[in-house]
Write an enzyme that holds these catalytic residues in place. Structure first.
Site, PDB file in Angstrom:
ATOM      1  N   SER A 533       0.839  -1.190   0.000  1.00 50.65           N
ATOM      2  CA  SER A 533       0.000   0.000   0.000  1.00 50.65           C
ATOM      3  C   SER A 533       0.884   1.253   0.000  1.00 50.65           C
ATOM      4  CB  SER A 533      -0.950  -0.044   1.196  1.00 50.65           C
ATOM      5  OG  SER A 533      -1.982   0.899   1.053  1.00 50.65           O
ATOM      6  N   ASP A 618      -9.898  -3.574  -5.439  1.00 46.07           N
ATOM      7  CA  ASP A 618      -9.303  -2.787  -4.364  1.00 46.07           C
ATOM      8  C   ASP A 618      -9.833  -1.348  -4.383  1.00 46.07           C
ATOM      9  OD1 ASP A 618      -7.677  -1.501  -2.535  1.00 46.07           O
ATOM     10  OD2 ASP A 618      -5.827  -2.439  -3.230  1.00 46.07           O
ATOM     11  N   HIS A 653      -7.945  -5.069  -1.432  1.00 45.90           N
ATOM     12  CA  HIS A 653      -6.680  -4.581  -0.883  1.00 45.90           C
ATOM     13  C   HIS A 653      -5.932  -5.648  -0.087  1.00 45.90           C
ATOM     14  CE1 HIS A 653      -4.086  -1.171  -0.190  1.00 45.90           C
ATOM     15  NE2 HIS A 653      -4.111  -1.348   1.106  1.00 45.90           N
TER      16      HIS A 653
END
Length: 683
Positions: A533, A618, A653
């Site tokens: 991320s 995501d 995610h």
């Protein structure tokens, strides 16, 4: 003949800002409905599979190895609450948990509340969001996400009959709470950009389309949540931004009432509250960057009545707190390590729970009983598996209730952890947590896997991983760089790694890598790095700036298209991110982002071996960011190193949802590392 790497077509699109114009040749990948996009992602997946086909056996070995360390039939420590003992268990061969309870004693008959395996049957992805028992213990509100988009549907189950109510409330988020009447549920609703922006009130048996809106936040920089006090007397609507918050309160016995503002938001001021009797405790950074805890009468909750209960400190960061009837538990940071302070509210005496490992992580466990004198906490370190303790806050007696069991045996004495300090470019000392297997430690540089994050003030703590043993047992050293942008050393540590100071994050990480090499742990031929991320952005910026320092890199769902994303306020998270990265409408922030954005700084040069991952659904880092970055790297890099993109076409995610499916993705990551380090024979 080996497959050639996919080459993404170029469709130049002009982007303009602050008098500058540049071409984004891969913007077309943003169109999820375009068959060419799906074809490109699938081609990259096939290429990844082909490049690692000789390691397929190794992946299977790693998967079975990691799976063998999972106790397939397991049970959590039962949590006492309102005359029941609540727990979850797992069954052999099944991916998900079964939530259960027993009434009165642990010898009573088991009642299954929710079986995730049944709910997930036939689905590629499943995630449980809300799990809230009604005050009378008869009803369960729960929510599910079936594609990784983090958009949940809320259900209500009658635990007396096992039947579901007619409620099917879509577009909800991670929070929902019962009022005291056992009939009213408050929940958060998502807008079209998947931002939780409303709190609605739902009465059982009515149509969700008629639910009253009790709060609506139109400022796109803020998310809203609903929560409940531990004593269950009050409900809260919490409005949170990156650096600003606001809270509203309602008597849970009066669900038709209106939430009352506690303190109007002030930019840069955060606060959270918890009632204790006729007063409120307030955790806030209004006068101290590292936060203080204030108290105020419930009848006078606004800021002018806040008085210090625990004063702020330059040395200690007050992270969070928890209220019991007679005790206050405070979670703190001191010299980079978490600490727990216990305050006896009857005598005003206090003490700290002691921990003796060099690097560790501790957090509160399930502590639902407000009147309890027992504080349950979770403890782990790089060598100690996750452990649940009950701590008597009066006698200070600590009782181990459960430690994660590693089937086949795990001997912590074979491993050791260290905590060292690396000098950064400006003289700051950056903590590094390290773990390795003692008998694998060599006098020469060896494979080292360095990870980092460094954003949002999030601490990248030292915890145990049974999967990681598969690297340690093959001679890898594992290290965590506690770089600026996190809050390990206090709020200033965070402030010094954001906005116009963001380069400190990358320079700290590079300095940690250089120091580990200078100290003989590794060298550029044996050093690999990883982040996910915002940590993936760290990896992208780092390999742009110092590609020769690393042998390989893994970027998981990486936030790499920083400028284009932050210029597009139609995306779910953009407006709320201005207080983290800055608003590119302001030229100084735009120029700063342009200086480090991984996608914008790809050049024609050699890069390390690289594995990139993405999730098609995501909502946090949209799939096209890693896809565009990979396409641009493939077109410009001058080396013959591996460049692999793997997109999970049915997840978001967090990747695969099942406990075994997730291991497949870890096995892919580890097989890649072992391949590029020439260690595939060590099966």
């Amino acid at each position: 003949m080996r497959m050639k790497p996919p080459i993404a077509k170029k469709v130049p699109v002009d982007v303009k800002a602050h008098g500058q114009t540049w071409s984004d040749e891969y913007a077309w990948l943003r169109n999820k409905e375009d068959p060419d996009v799906t074809a490109y992602l699938e081609a990259e997946n096939r290429f990844t599979e082909e490049q690692l086909k000789n390691e397929k056996g190794l992946q299977d070995t790693l998967y079975e190895e990691m799976k063998s360390r999972i106790k397939e039939e397991d049970v959590s420590v039962p949590e006492p609450y309102q005359g029941y003992f609540y727990y979850w268990r797992t069954e052999a061969g099944k991916q998900y948990r079964v939530y259960c309870r027993k009434k009165g004693s642990l010898e009573a008959q088991e009642e299954v509340l929710l079986d995730e395996n049944q709910l997930a049957e036939g689905k590629d992805y499943f995630d449980l969001g809300v799990f809230e028992i009604s005050p009378d213990q008869n009803l369960l509100a729960y929510s599910v996400d079936e594609n990784g988009s983090e958009e949940f549907t809320l259900f209500v189950k009658d635990l007396r009959t096992g039947e579901l109510f007619n409620e099917r409330i879509p577009q909800t988020y991670y929070s929902a709470e019962w009022a005291a009447d056992n009939q009213t549920i408050f929940y958060t609703e998502l807008d079209d950009n998947q931002r939780p922006y409303r709190v609605r009130r739902h009465k059982l048996g009515t149509s969700w389309g008629q639910d009253d809106v009790v709060y609506e936040e139109m400022n796109p920089e803020f998310f809203v949540y609903v929560s409940k006090s531990k004593d269950e007397r009050y409900l809260f609507v919490e409005i949170t931004g990156a650096i600003t918050s606001e809270c509203h309160i309602l008597d849970a016995r009066k669900p038709e009432g209106e939430f009352q503002l506690i303190q109007e938001r002030t930019r840069g001021v955060e606060y959270s509250v918890e009632p204790h009797g006729d007063r409120l405790f307030v955790l806030t950074n209004d006068t101290q960057m590292n936060f203080r805890i204030a108290e105020t009468p419930l009848s006078q909750p606004s800021k002018e009545h806040w008085k210090d209960f625990i004063v702020g400190s330059e040395e200690r960061l007050l992270d969070d707190f928890e209220v019991f009837e007679h005790f206050l538990v405070v979670y703190e940071r001191y010299q980079g390590l978490p600490q727990v302070r216990i305050v006896d509210l009857r005598t005003q005496t206090e003490h700290f729970v002691e921990f003796d490992e060099a690097a560790y992580y501790v957090d509160g466990g399930e502590n639902a009983e407000y009147a309890s004198k027992t504080f349950r906490f979770a403890y782990t370190s790089l060598v100690t598996p996750a452990s649940i303790y009950d701590y008597d806050m009066e006698t200070r007696q600590r009782t181990l209730q459960k430690r994660l069991e590693i089937p086949g045996g795990y001997d912590p004495a074979l491993y050791t952890s260290e905590r060292i300090l690396a000098p950064s470019h400006d003289g700051k000392k950056i903590p590094i947590s390290i773990v390795y297997r003692k008998d694998q430690r060599q006098s020469k540089p060896q494979p080292l896997y360095l990870t980092g994050y460094g954003s949002y003030g999030i601490c990248n703590d030292a915890g145990f991983s049974s999967s990681r043993l598969s690297l340690l047992d093959r001679g890898f050293i594992y290290a965590i760089a506690h770089i600026r942008g996190g809050s390990e050393l206090g709020r200033q540590w965070y402030e010094d790694g954001k906005f116009l100071k963001k380069q400190n994050t990358f320079r700290d990480f590079i300095s940690c890598a250089e120091y580990l090499c200078s100290q003989g742990f590794s060298d550029p031929d044996h050093l690999s790095i990883s982040g996910g991320s915002a940590g993936g952005m760290l990896i992208g910026a780092t390999i742009n700036q110092r590609p020769e320092l690393f042998h390989a890199a893994v970027a998981k769902v990486p936030f790499v298209d920083v400028v284009n994303t932050m210029l597009d306020d139609s995306l779910p998270l953009t407006a709320g991110e201005y207080d983290e990265w800055g608003n590119p409408a302001q030229k100084e922030f735009f120029e700063c982002m342009r200086s480090y954005s991984p996608y914008d700084n790809v050049e024609a040069k050699d890069y390390p071996h690289l594995l990139v991952t993405a999730g098609l659904n995501d909502p946090r880092v949209t799939y096209w960011e890693p896809a565009k970055w990979t396409a641009k790297l493939r077109a410009q890099k001058t080396d013959s190193h591996l460049l692999l993109l793997y997109t999970n076409m049915g997840a978001g995610h967090a990747g695969a949802s099942g406990r075994f499916d997730a291991l497949r993705e870890t096995a892919l990551e580890y097989a890649f590392l072992l391949k590029v380090h020439g260690l595939t024979c060590q099966t």
